[in-house]
Write an enzyme that holds these catalytic residues in place. Structure first.
Site, PDB file in Angstrom:
ATOM      1  N   GLU A 149       0.904  -1.197  -0.024  1.00  0.00           N
ATOM      2  CA  GLU A 149       0.511   0.402   0.215  1.00  0.00           C
ATOM      3  C   GLU A 149       1.085   0.971  -0.012  1.00  0.00           C
ATOM      4  O   GLU A 149       0.719   2.139   0.464  1.00  0.00           O
ATOM      5  CB  GLU A 149      -1.182   0.062   1.028  1.00  0.00           C
ATOM      6  CG  GLU A 149      -1.769  -1.281   1.206  1.00  0.00           C
ATOM      7  CD  GLU A 149      -2.515  -1.345   0.211  1.00  0.00           C
ATOM      8  OE1 GLU A 149      -2.884  -0.228  -0.517  1.00  0.00           O
ATOM      9  OE2 GLU A 149      -3.435  -2.695   0.691  1.00  0.00           O
ATOM     10  N   GLY A 150       2.091   1.523  -0.698  1.00  0.00           N
ATOM     11  CA  GLY A 150       3.341   2.368  -0.455  1.00  0.00           C
ATOM     12  C   GLY A 150       3.911   2.166   0.475  1.00  0.00           C
ATOM     13  O   GLY A 150       3.559   1.797   1.383  1.00  0.00           O
TER      14      GLY A 150
END
Length: 581
Positions: free
Chosen positions: A392-393
Site C-alpha cells: 500500500e505504498g
C-alpha cells in the site's frame, strides 16, 4: 461525534474526548460481527493453516466462499447489489479479526478491499450489477494490478498500454504487472494501463480475457499461503464496457482506494499484534529458567508491557480514523470521506505496520531459540509481518505523503496551519504555567499540546527556509512526518483514556491511564530528539542555538516512573494472557 472534523485539524485544534471514536464505543452489533469473524477464523481457517501455507488454491477459495456465506466479503458492498453495507467500524473489525488467519487474512483483505472497492466506488450501474453480487459471495475473487517491474511507488510511471481497436469494441492491452495478490486464482482483475500511451486509466479484466496470462508464484519470505504472481497482457482484448471510471482518471481510483487500504492494513496489523502478544505471554508463563517462569523476570515484563503500550497506541489511532471516516459519510461521498483523511490513513499504515514489526520481534525474543524455529507460530508471524511496511505504498513514500497532503490542504485554506504557526510565535513568550498534577493525565495533556507546537515550529521553519525547494529535502520531510505521526498518536491515546475516565471513573480507567501515560512520555522523548535533529539539519551557529533554546522551552517536562508503570501493565497482560482491552 456529531460535527464534521476536518482532516489534519488535530494539529491546530484541541479536541474533546467525545469527538473521537474509541474501541470502548463498539456497539453490541459491532462486537457480534467481530466475534463472528473471530469464530470463523478459529473454527475454519486455523485448523487448515498448514495446507493454506502450502498454497492450496481450492481450499482458500472454498474458505472465501464460506466467509461470503457469513457476509464477511460484502461488508462494503451496497445492499442493492446483494451487499451487507456495514458501517466502517464493523468492516474494520472484520479486517482486524481476519488477521489471525495469516495468509488467508491477506487473501481476504485484497479481495474485499483493493480488489472489490474500485467497482463499488467507480463502477457504472451495469458493472456493479454484473460483478458485485458474485464478489460479495466469493463466487468470484478479485485482484488489484497496479505495480509493474519498473514502477512501484511511482505508479504513474506504469508502461502498460491500452489502444482502442479499429472497430471500437475493445481496448488492446499490453504490458505486465508484478506482485499481484490473489493472481493465482482470481477471476477479476482491476488493471491500470495508459490509453494511447499516456492517459492513466483503470479497466475491469476477466481472467478468461484473450491475451491475459498469469505467471508462476513468487517465492516469498513470508505470507507464503497467499498467491502472488505476475500478470501478463499480450494484446489482451478488453471490451470497451469494461473501462472503469473515466479515461485519464485512473489515478483518482488508484490513490483513493489506497487511502482505504492503508487504514485497513493498519487494522490487520493490530489484529496480528494482539495474537502475537498472546503467544508471547503464554510462552513466558510456561517457560522456566533459574526455577522461575520467565514471565516473572522484570526485563521480560518490560517487553510485554511495551508490546501492550505500542498496541494501545496503534489501536487507538486505527479506530479514531475509522470513526472519522464513518462520521464524514454523513456529509461526504465515501471516497471524499477517505480522501479527507488521507494523512491520517497514511499514519495508520506507518504506525501499525511498525508497531507489528516491534511486537513480533519482541515475541521472537521472548521465545528465545524456539522463536527461531518453525515449531512455534511466532516464527511465521515474524516473517509475515515484514511485508506490511511495503504494501500500500512503502512507509517511506507514505511519510512523504503526510506533509505534502497537509501543506496542500493548508494552501487551500482547509486547515489553518499558517495562522497557527504565526500564533505560536506570540505564545512562546507566555508558556510555562503550573500544571495541577492531581488531575489524571493533566501533565500528559500539556505534553500533547506542546508536541503540536513543536510540529508547527519545526515545519514552519522548514517551509520558511526551503520554500518550494522543500520537496527535495526528504530527510526534513520525513522528520516532519514523524512528528505529525507522534502528535496524532499521542493525542489519540490521551483522548481515549480521558474518555474512559469520564465514562467509568478513574479507578476503572487505571489501566488505560497507565498505557496512555507510558505511551505519551516515551513518544515525547522521541519528538524532542527528532526536532533537535531537524533543527541541526536546517540551522547552524548562533541561529541554531536560538532555535534550540526555543525547543528547550517547548520540550521542558518532568519524566515519570516508567519502570513502575510498565510493571503494572505487564502484570495485567500476564494474568489475562492477552491484550486486556
Amino acid at each position: 461525534m456529531s460535527e464534521f472534523i476536518r482532516g489534519g485539524s488535530f494539529l491546530t485544534e484541541t479536541l474533546l474526548p467525545e469527538q473521537i471514536f474509541v474501541p470502548e464505543d463498539f456497539s453490541e452489533e459491532q462486537r457480534a460481527i467481530a466475534q463472528t469473524t473471530a469464530d470463523f477464523i478459529v473454527g475454519k481457517v486455523v485448523p487448515h493453516q498448514g495446507t493454506i501455507e502450502a498454497l492450496d488454491y481450492d481450499l482458500t477459495r472454498s474458505l472465501l466462499r464460506e466467509a461470503g456465506d457469513l457476509g464477511l466479503l460484502a461488508a462494503d458492498i451496497p445492499e442493492e447489489y446483494d451487499g451487507v453495507a456495514l458501517d466502517k467500524i464493523s468492516s474494520t473489525l472484520i479486517t482486524e479479526n481476519m488477521a489471525r488467519g495469516g495468509s488467508f487474512g491477506l487473501s481476504h483483505g485484497a479481495h474485499v478491499g483493493i480488489g472489490t472497492l474500485p467497482i463499488v466506488f467507480f463502477g457504472n450501474e451495469e458493472q456493479k450489477r454484473r460483478y458485485l453480487p458474485s464478489l460479495g459471495t466469493g463466487e468470484k475473487i478479485a485482484a488489484y494490478c497496479l505495480t509493474e517491474p519498473g514502477s512501484g511507488s511511482d505508479a504513474l510511471g506504469a508502461k502498460t498500454s491500452a489502444f482502442l481497436s479499429e472497430d471500437g469494441t475493445h481496448y488492446i492491452l499490453n504490458g505486465s504487472k508484478q506482485y499481484i495478490t490473489n493472481a493465482g486464482f482470481a477471476d477479476v482483475f482491476i488493471i491500470y494501463a495508459k490509453v494511447d500511451g499516456d492517459k492513466f486509466t483503470a479497466f475491469i479484466v476477466d481472467r478468461d480475457t484473450p491475451g491475459l496470462s498469469v505467471g508462476p508464484e513468487e517465492k516469498k519470505m513470508g505470507i507464503k499461503g497467499s498467491s502472488t504472481c505476475p500478470v501478463v497482457l499480450e494484446d489482451a482484448q478488453v471490451p470497451v464496457e469494461n473501462l472503469l471510471g473515466e479515461i485519464s482518471k485512473g489515478h483518482h481510483i488508484a490513490f483513493n482506494i489506497l487511502n482505504i487500504g492503508r487504514y485497513k492494513l493498519g487494522a490487520g496489523c493490530v489484529g496480528s499484534a494482539k495474537w502475537a502478544l498472546h503467544l508471547a505471554v503464554k510462552y513466558a508463563k510456561e517457560r522456566t529458567q533459574f526455577n522461575s517462569p520467565i514471565a516473572q523476570f522484570p526485563l521480560v515484563q518490560e517487553k510485554i508491557a511495551q508490546m501492550a503500550i505500542e498496541l494501545y497506541g496503534a489501536e487507538s489511532v486505527i479506530y479514531r480514523t475509522a470513526g472519522l471516516i464513518e462520521q464524514a459519510l454523513g456529509v461526504k461521498e465515501p471516497l471524499q470521506a477517505a480522501a479527507e483523511y488521507a494523512a491520517e490513513c497514511s499514519i495508520c499504515k506507518i504506525l501499525a505496520s511498525e508497531m507489528l514489526d516491534f511486537v513480533v520481534d519482541e515475541g521472537v525474543q521472548i521465545h528465545g531459540g524456539y522463536g527461531f524455529t518453525q515449531e512455534y507460530e511466532i516464527e511465521r508471524m515474524y516473517r509475515d509481518s515484514r511485508i506490511n511496511r511495503i504494501f500500500e505504498g512503502t512507509n517511506e513514500i507514505n511519510r512523504l505523503l503526510i506533509p505534502d497532503t497537509l501543506v496542500k490542504r493548508a494552501m487551500k485554506g482547509e486547515i489553518p496551519l499558517l495562522a497557527a504557526a504565526q500564533k505560536l510565535q506570540a505564545e512562546l513568550f507566555t508558556m510555562g504555567g503550573l500544571i495541577d498534577e492531581t488531575i489524571p493525565l493533566n501533565m500528559e495533556r500539556d505534553l500533547v499540546e506542546r508536541v503540536k507546537k513543536i510540529v508547527l515550529f519545526v515545519a514552519g521553519l522548514a517551509v520558511q527556509k526551503y520554500q518550494k525547494a522543500l520537496v527535495h529535502e526528504q530527510e526534513i520531510l520525513r522528520n516532519v512526518a514523524n512528528l505529525v505521526i507522534d502528535c496524532f498518536a499521542m493525542e489519540s491515546v490521551l483522548l481515549r483514556a480521558t474518555k474512559k475516565i469520564t465514562s467509568s471513573g478513574e479507578e476503572r480507567a487505571r489501566l488505560q491511564i497507565d498505557l496512555a501515560t507510558a505511551y505519551i512520555h516515551r513518544r515525547f522523548a522521541t519528538v524532542e530528539q527528532t526536532a533537535k535533529d531537524s533543527l541541526a539539519a536546517m540551522e547552524e551557529g548562533d541561529s541554531l542555538r536560538t532555535q534550540l533554546s526555543i525547543l528547550k522551552k517547548l520540550s521542558r517536562h518532568v519524566p515519570v516512573n516508567e519502570k513502575l508503570i510498565k510493571r503494572t501493565i505487564a502484570q495485567q497482560s500476564i494474568e489475562a494472557e492477552k491484550y486486556t482491552l
